[in-house]
Scaffold this motif. Structure first.
Motif: not given
Length: 77
Positions: A7-9, A35-39, A50, A52
């Motif tokens: 999932d998205r973080a 962070w906005p692209s971190t899974l 994780c 990104a």
């Protein structure tokens, strides 16, 4: 690997992601910007992986890829 979800973080994952990166010997610099692209990969509700992307005008850099020791060998990486 059916008990793993990706999932998205979310903000509540930040401490777990930072801890995982630190345990893996990876830098934390730039994580906030990425962070906005971190899974995150979760197993039993716990973050066990994780990754990104750090975006640039002409492409992206895959960064912050880590898998917890107990989840290695499961095909997450």
């Amino acid at each position: 690997m059916t008990d793993i979800t990706i999932d998205r973080a979310v903000p509540g994952d930040a401490e777990a992601v930072r801890s995982l990166l630190a345990r893996s010997g990876l830098p934390l610099d730039g994580l906030d910007a990425a962070w906005p692209s971190t899974l995150v990969a979760r197993r039993g509700g716990q973050v066990v992986g994780c990754a990104a992307l750090e975006f640039y005008a002409d492409g992206a850099l895959l960064r912050s890829v880590a898998v917890a020791e107990e989840a290695r060998g499961m095909g997450l990486g």
